[in-house]
Write a protein that holds these residues in place. Structure first.
Motif, PDB file in Angstrom:
ATOM      1  N   ALA A   9       0.825  -1.213   0.000  1.00 38.63           N
ATOM      2  CA  ALA A   9       0.000   0.000   0.000  1.00 38.63           C
ATOM      3  C   ALA A   9       0.857   1.259   0.000  1.00 38.63           C
ATOM      4  N   ARG A  14      -0.486   2.586  -4.286  1.00 37.70           N
ATOM      5  CA  ARG A  14      -1.663   3.470  -4.300  1.00 37.70           C
ATOM      6  C   ARG A  14      -1.710   4.337  -5.557  1.00 37.70           C
ATOM      7  N   LEU A  41      -6.681   3.480   5.302  1.00 44.05           N
ATOM      8  CA  LEU A  41      -7.399   3.000   4.128  1.00 44.05           C
ATOM      9  C   LEU A  41      -8.678   2.267   4.524  1.00 44.05           C
TER      10      LEU A  41
END
Length: 383
Positions: A9, A14, A41
């Motif tokens: 992530a 992202r 998130l």
């Protein structure tokens, strides 16, 4: 709804792959070990992406989830998902392989025969093939037929500059350049190929893998190492130096000559590709620090990586390589006390000398003419 698990992530996850998947209407669950990212998130289900080029705009990625990749619930997701992608760095692929194997085993035990495709989106040649080899170390041999029949390990080439975000107001904000390229090997999919705008299909992936490695990655790293020697802090500052720009361009032309010989790329089109990349390095909206690009010099000096592999191509075809040799010499000059690989490199140089260190990290013969040429350039740069 199509679902995907994306391992990693971070900014690339992202800002690049996760965004493309979400934009295609796929429900993305990020898997990561960073608790702050996972919590943010999971609670917000969205994040901003600042896209910078001639114009600057902000897109909002929505409908995403996240899970700690160490939690057992991830295995259940793997057992049921349609697609798995990664952007974790080559060394972490080894770490996630066991989790993938356990999740795939659960999938097969359930009798889930829906096709699943796994795509490693890493700066690594045939990274997904490498990941498959790591998964096989942990998978019960009983499930090998199901793996081969129902799971596609799809190699890819990825290209997008994603520096650390300058938006301090939001920990999920990410900054990316306008340009992006995600090319996948269409021959390795199982079942229908997912329709994802921005994902390009090819049956000749290695041509594009090496085009990116020999051009973007080679140019980027030489800019960083020459820039570090000149005292610059960012890639933009370094490429604005006419002397550095000329040397970087010449190095990319040397590596480009290898690509033209090997794959038949059109010379004029490849020159335009080089100019586009130089323009990307100079993007005033991208604050890309030299130490981000230059870190892990030992990995980047590997025989299959961005400096030595194009050099070997010039030796194979008898192509000029003076600027590639200088870039390699500059790599051995790189110092960064916060980077363990840079520290190790300098320690080995101090104790063994350039030629022995060169042979150890690159596989080049310490007694070869090319080693002598690199040593001469190293001595000139380091004194």
């Amino acid at each position: 709804m199509t679902t995907a698990i994306h391992f990693g992530a971070g900014n690339i996850g992202r800002g690049f792959i996760g965004k493309l998947l979400a934009d295609a209407g796929i429900h993305v669950t990020f898997a990561d070990v960073n608790p702050q990212l996972v919590e943010a998130l999971s609670s917000r289900h969205s994040y901003p992406v600042h896209i910078v080029g001639q114009e600057v705009r902000t897109d909002t990625v929505t409908g995403v989830d996240a899970i700690d990749s160490r939690r057992p619930e991830l295995l259940e997701l793997i057992a049921n998902t349609d697609l798995i992608t990664t952007a974790v760095g080559p060394t972490v692929l080894t770490l996630i392989a066991r989790t993938l194997a356990e999740g795939l085993q659960r999938r097969f035990e359930r009798g889930n025969t829906a096709p699943l495709n796994i795509i490693a989106c890493e700066n690594q040649v045939r990274g997904t093939t490498f990941l498959k080899g790591e998964v096989l170390k942990h998978l019960d041999a009983r499930y090998l037929p199901e793996l081969e029949q129902f799971v596609g390990f799809v190699d890819s080439a990825v290209d997008r500059i994603v520096p650390p975000s300058t938006d301090q107001s939001d920990p999920l904000a990410v900054t990316v350049e306008t340009f992006s390229e995600w090319i996948v090997d269409q021959t390795q999919f199982r079942g229908p190929v997912p329709a994802i705008p921005g994902m390009e299909l090819t049956d000749n992936l290695m041509a594009f893998v090496e085009r990116k490695l020999f051009t973007l990655n080679t140019g980027h790293i030489i800019t960083a190492y020459l820039g570090a020697l000149a005292g610059y802090r960012t890639i933009g500052e370094a490429i604005a130096d006419p002397a550095i720009r000329a040397q970087v361009k010449a190095a990319m032309q040397e590596s480009g000559a290898v690509l033209i010989r090997r794959y038949g790329f059109d010379q004029a089109q490849h020159q335009a590709y080089i100019e586009k990349i130089l323009g990307r390095f100079a993007n005033p909206h991208l604050v890309d620090e030299i130490d981000r690009v230059g870190r892990q010099p030992i990995r980047k000096l590997g025989p299959e990586d961005r400096l030595i592999k194009p050099l070997l191509g010039t030796l194979e075809y008898g192509i000029d390589n003076a600027n590639l040799l200088k870039g390699i010499a500059a790599a051995f000059c790189y110092r960064n006390d916060d980077d363990p690989q840079a520290v190790e490199l300098q320690q080995r140089l101090a104790t063994e000398g350039l030629k022995t260190a060169l042979a150890h990290y690159t596989g080049l013969d310490a007694g070869s003419v090319v080693a002598e040429q690199i040593e001469q350039r190293y001595l000139a740069l380091s004194h």
